[in-house]
Design an enzyme around this catalytic site. Structure first.
Site, mmCIF file in Angstrom:
data_model
loop_
_atom_site.group_PDB
_atom_site.id
_atom_site.type_symbol
_atom_site.label_atom_id
_atom_site.label_comp_id
_atom_site.label_asym_id
_atom_site.label_seq_id
_atom_site.Cartn_x
_atom_site.Cartn_y
_atom_site.Cartn_z
ATOM 1 N N TYR A 3 11.722 1.880 -61.201
ATOM 2 C CA TYR A 3 12.669 1.566 -60.204
ATOM 3 C C TYR A 3 12.344 -0.039 -59.748
ATOM 4 O O TYR A 3 11.110 0.145 -59.086
ATOM 5 C CB TYR A 3 12.803 2.313 -59.577
ATOM 6 N N PRO A 39 25.022 11.957 -60.444
ATOM 7 C CA PRO A 39 26.040 13.868 -59.947
ATOM 8 C C PRO A 39 27.216 13.213 -59.624
ATOM 9 O O PRO A 39 28.833 13.782 -59.754
ATOM 10 C CB PRO A 39 25.909 14.288 -58.298
ATOM 11 N N LEU A 40 27.780 11.738 -59.122
ATOM 12 C CA LEU A 40 28.606 10.989 -58.965
ATOM 13 C C LEU A 40 29.257 10.137 -60.575
ATOM 14 O O LEU A 40 29.625 8.974 -60.266
ATOM 15 C CB LEU A 40 28.507 10.055 -57.557
ATOM 16 N N ALA A 41 28.447 10.286 -61.328
ATOM 17 C CA ALA A 41 28.635 9.238 -62.349
ATOM 18 C C ALA A 41 28.153 7.742 -61.620
ATOM 19 O O ALA A 41 28.876 7.028 -61.948
ATOM 20 C CB ALA A 41 30.102 8.940 -62.959
ATOM 21 N N GLN A 100 18.955 -2.847 -52.483
ATOM 22 C CA GLN A 100 20.552 -2.392 -51.736
ATOM 23 C C GLN A 100 19.536 -1.961 -50.055
ATOM 24 O O GLN A 100 20.028 -1.831 -48.224
ATOM 25 C CB GLN A 100 21.917 -1.602 -51.865
ATOM 26 N N SER A 129 12.566 13.806 -69.262
ATOM 27 C CA SER A 129 13.679 13.157 -68.118
ATOM 28 C C SER A 129 14.034 13.216 -69.551
ATOM 29 O O SER A 129 14.054 11.887 -70.319
ATOM 30 C CB SER A 129 13.296 12.474 -67.629
ATOM 31 N N ASN A 160 27.339 12.994 -48.644
ATOM 32 C CA ASN A 160 26.785 14.332 -49.452
ATOM 33 C C ASN A 160 27.051 15.764 -49.156
ATOM 34 O O ASN A 160 26.746 16.348 -50.433
ATOM 35 C CB ASN A 160 26.072 13.080 -50.819
ATOM 36 N N GLN A 172 26.498 7.886 -46.656
ATOM 37 C CA GLN A 172 26.936 8.335 -47.091
ATOM 38 C C GLN A 172 25.767 9.869 -47.615
ATOM 39 O O GLN A 172 26.371 10.941 -48.329
ATOM 40 C CB GLN A 172 26.605 8.035 -49.103
HETATM 41 N N1 LIG Z 1 15.490 10.282 -65.084
HETATM 42 C C1 LIG Z 1 16.866 9.391 -65.025
HETATM 43 O O1 LIG Z 1 16.397 8.281 -65.929
HETATM 44 C C2 LIG Z 1 17.253 8.416 -63.801
HETATM 45 C C3 LIG Z 1 18.490 8.236 -64.006
HETATM 46 C C4 LIG Z 1 19.655 8.155 -63.215
HETATM 47 C C5 LIG Z 1 19.516 8.599 -61.790
HETATM 48 N N2 LIG Z 1 18.138 9.742 -61.378
HETATM 49 C C6 LIG Z 1 17.609 9.662 -60.072
HETATM 50 O O2 LIG Z 1 18.899 10.090 -59.686
HETATM 51 C C7 LIG Z 1 19.447 10.196 -58.582
HETATM 52 C C8 LIG Z 1 20.540 9.007 -58.541
HETATM 53 O O3 LIG Z 1 20.991 8.568 -59.217
HETATM 54 P P1 LIG Z 1 22.553 7.729 -58.500
HETATM 55 O O4 LIG Z 1 22.184 6.817 -57.475
HETATM 56 O O5 LIG Z 1 22.597 6.615 -60.163
HETATM 57 O O6 LIG Z 1 23.398 8.901 -57.720
HETATM 58 P P2 LIG Z 1 25.199 8.563 -58.520
HETATM 59 O O7 LIG Z 1 25.368 10.695 -56.932
HETATM 60 O O8 LIG Z 1 25.880 8.737 -59.509
HETATM 61 O O9 LIG Z 1 25.119 7.479 -57.844
HETATM 62 C C9 LIG Z 1 24.601 7.203 -56.265
HETATM 63 C C10 LIG Z 1 25.653 5.438 -56.210
HETATM 64 O O10 LIG Z 1 26.889 6.138 -55.485
HETATM 65 C C11 LIG Z 1 27.114 5.914 -54.127
HETATM 66 N N3 LIG Z 1 27.392 6.602 -53.567
HETATM 67 C C12 LIG Z 1 26.807 7.815 -53.302
HETATM 68 N N4 LIG Z 1 27.114 9.017 -52.381
HETATM 69 C C13 LIG Z 1 28.548 7.495 -52.300
HETATM 70 C C14 LIG Z 1 30.178 8.636 -50.595
HETATM 71 N N5 LIG Z 1 29.504 9.983 -50.263
HETATM 72 N N6 LIG Z 1 30.949 7.738 -51.431
HETATM 73 C C15 LIG Z 1 30.983 6.473 -51.463
HETATM 74 N N7 LIG Z 1 30.037 6.065 -52.598
HETATM 75 C C16 LIG Z 1 29.032 7.061 -52.703
HETATM 76 C C17 LIG Z 1 26.369 4.548 -53.427
HETATM 77 O O11 LIG Z 1 26.290 3.408 -54.569
HETATM 78 P P3 LIG Z 1 27.178 2.236 -54.225
HETATM 79 O O12 LIG Z 1 26.000 1.547 -53.552
HETATM 80 O O13 LIG Z 1 27.357 1.359 -54.568
HETATM 81 O O14 LIG Z 1 27.909 2.881 -52.359
HETATM 82 C C18 LIG Z 1 25.160 5.637 -54.471
HETATM 83 O O15 LIG Z 1 23.786 4.408 -54.773
HETATM 84 C C19 LIG Z 1 18.420 8.285 -58.491
HETATM 85 O O16 LIG Z 1 18.084 7.569 -57.168
HETATM 86 C C20 LIG Z 1 17.372 8.856 -59.070
HETATM 87 O O17 LIG Z 1 16.454 8.865 -58.822
HETATM 88 C C21 LIG Z 1 16.892 9.238 -62.934
#
Ligand SMILES: NC(=O)c1ccc[n+]([C@@H]2O[C@H](COP(=O)([O-])OP(=O)(O)OC[C@H]3O[C@@H](n4cnc5c(N)ncnc54)[C@H](OP(=O)(O)O)[C@@H]3O)[C@@H](O)[C@H]2O)c1
Length: 327
Positions: A54, A211-213, A27, A154, A296, A292
Site C-alpha cells: 500500500y 464492502p462498498l465495492a 489521501q 488473500s 459506517n 465516513q
Molecule cells: N486483500 C486485498 O487484496 C484487499 C483489497 C482491497 C482492500 N483491502 C482492504 O480492505 C479495506 C477496505 O477496502 P476499500 O477501501 O476498497 O473499502 P470500500 O468500503 O469498498 O471503499 C472505501 C472507500 O469508499 C468511500 N467511502 C467510504 N465510506 C463512505 C461513505 N459512508 N460515504 C461515501 N463514500 C464512502 C471512500 O472513498 P472516497 O475517498 O472516494 O470517499 C473510502 O475510502 C482496505 O483499506 C484494505 O485494508 C484488501
C-alpha cells in the site's frame, strides 16, 4: 461493537474494522490517520489492516507514526499486513511468496510500522511458482520468531488454501487461519460458493474487503464521479468503467427505497448486509475522512433491522434467486 472469533482461533476481532488501502498516504496524512483511527478505536474497532505494497510502504509508515502518537496499549488492538507484490522489481522480490522475500518483508514492515510484531500476516495473493510448502514453512517460522501471531491468505483459491492447511497439519506447523477476500453485494459468488467448504470443514476465518465495492455502494457515484473521490486519484482510472456502469448504478439506486425505509444510508445498508453472514469474521471498511468512519460504524445497528424479508428484497435487486443460493 460486537466481537467475533477469527475463525477457529481464540482471538476476537471487532465485526467492523478499518483498512488503509488507497487512503493512507494518498489521501490521508498522519494527522488525519490519527483522527480516523481514533474514531474507529473509540467505537470499539480493534483490527487495523495494512499491506507492504500500500502506497509502496508509505501506508505502513503513516499507520506506524499514527500509532506512536495514539499511544494505545499494544494488547488492545491488532495490526495486520500482507506480502506478495513487493517493493522492488528484482527477480526474487516481485509477485512472490518465496522464503527470503517473506522474511525480509516482515522485517521491513515491522520497521515501518514501528512495532515489535504484527498480529496477522497474509499472503496477499497466491504464488503459482513457489511451492506452497516453502511458503507455509516461512509463515510458520515468522510466527515462531514472535514477529506475528497468526497467518492467512488473500484471494487464494479454496483448493490452494486446503493444500496449505494440509501441509501445515502434516508437519505440525502453524496453519493459515483466515482468508481476506473481496465480499460485497456485487461480488458474492466466491465467498458464498467456493469458500463454503472452508468455513464448514475447517472453520476458516474471513476478514472481508471492499464492502462498498470501492465506494460505489455508498451511492456517491449515482450522479457522476465526485471530484474528491477515489476514482479521481492518479492511477485509479481503472475504476471508471465500474463506477459509471449503468447496470451497476441501477442496482445501487434500487437499494435507495430499502435504505430509506430502514432510516439508514446506502453505505450503512451495504455494510450491514455483510454482517448478516456468520462466516464473516470482520468487515474491513475503508474511509478517506472521519465522517465516513462515524457513518459506517453505525451499520452494526442497521444489521439488526435486516429481516429475512428485507434480505430477500436485496437479493432481488442483485438478481440472486433462491435456487442459486442453494446450488
Ligand atoms: N486483500 C486485498 O487484496 C484487499 C483489497 C482491497 C482492500 N483491502 C482492504 O480492505 C479495506 C477496505 O477496502 P476499500 O477501501 O476498497 O473499502 P470500500 O468500503 O469498498 O471503499 C472505501 C472507500 O469508499 C468511500 N467511502 C467510504 N465510506 C463512505 C461513505 N459512508 N460515504 C461515501 N463514500 C464512502 C471512500 O472513498 P472516497 O475517498 O472516494 O470517499 C473510502 O475510502 C482496505 O483499506 C484494505 O485494508 C484488501
Amino acid at each position: 461493537m460486537e466481537y467475533r472469533h477469527l475463525g477457529r482461533t481464540g482471538i476476537r476481532v471487532s465485526e467492523l474494522s478499518l483498512g488503509s488501502w488507497v487512503t493512507f498516504k494518498n489521501q490521508v496524512g498522519v494527522d488525519a490517520a490519527v483522527e480516523i483511527m481514533s474514531a474507529a478505536y473509540d467505537a470499539g474497532v480493534n483490527f487495523f489492516d495494512n499491506a507492504e505494497v500500500y502506497a509502496n510502504g508509505k501506508s505502513e509508515e503513516v499507520m506506524g507514526d499514527a500509532l506512536q502518537r495514539l499511544g494505545w496499549r499494544r494488547s488492545s488492538y491488532l495490526v495486520t499486513t500482507k506480502f506478495f507484490w513487493g517493493l522492488h522489481d528484482g527477480v526474487n522480490e516481485k509477485s512472490t511468496l518465496n522464503r527470503k522475500r517473506l522474511i525480509e518483508g516482515i522485517n521491513g514492515s515491522l520497521e515501518r510500522l514501528q512495532l515489535d510484531y504484527v498480529d496477522v500476516i497474509y499472503c496477499h495473493r497466491p504464488d503459482k511458482t513457489t511451492p506452497i510448502e516453502e511458503t507455509v514453512w516461512a509463515m510458520h517460522n515468522i510466527i515462531e520468531w514472535g514477529k506475528a501471531f497468526y497467518w492467512g491468505t488473500s484471494e487464494w483459491a479454496a483448493d490452494e488454501i486446503v493444500t496449505a492447511i494440509q501441509i501445515a497439519e502434516r508437519h505440525h506447523l502453524h496453519k493459515p487461519v483466515t482468508e481476506q477476500p473481496e465480499y460485497n453485494l456485487f461480488e458474492r459468488r466466491r465467498f458464498e460458493k467456493e469458500y463454503a467448504r472452508l468455513f464448514r470443514d475447517y472453520g476458516y476465518g474471513s476478514t472481508t474487503f471492499s464492502p462498498l465495492a470501492f465506494g460505489l455502494l455508498s451511492g456517491k457515484y449515482n450522479k457522476g464521479i465526485p471530484k474528491d473521490s477515489r476514482a479521481t486519484l492518479k492511477g485509479y482510472g481503472w475504476m471508471h468503467n465500474d463506477v459509471t456502469d449503468k447496470g451497476r448504478l441501477a442496482k445501487v439506486r434500487a437499494l435507495e427505497p430499502i435504505a430509506r425505509e430502514l432510516k439508514c444510508t446506502l453505505a450503512q445498508l451495504s455494510i450491514a448486509w455483510l454482517l448478516k453472514n456468520p462466516n464473516v469474521s470482520t468487515v474491513i471498511t475503508g474511509a478517506s475522512r472521519v465522517e465516513q468512519v462515524h457513518e459506517n460504524l453505525k451499520a452494526a445497528d442497521i444489521a439488526k433491522k435486516l429481516t429475512p424479508k428485507v434480505l430477500e428484497r436485496i437479493d432481488k435487486v442483485f438478481g440472486v434467486k433462491k435456487e442459486e443460493e442453494e446450488d
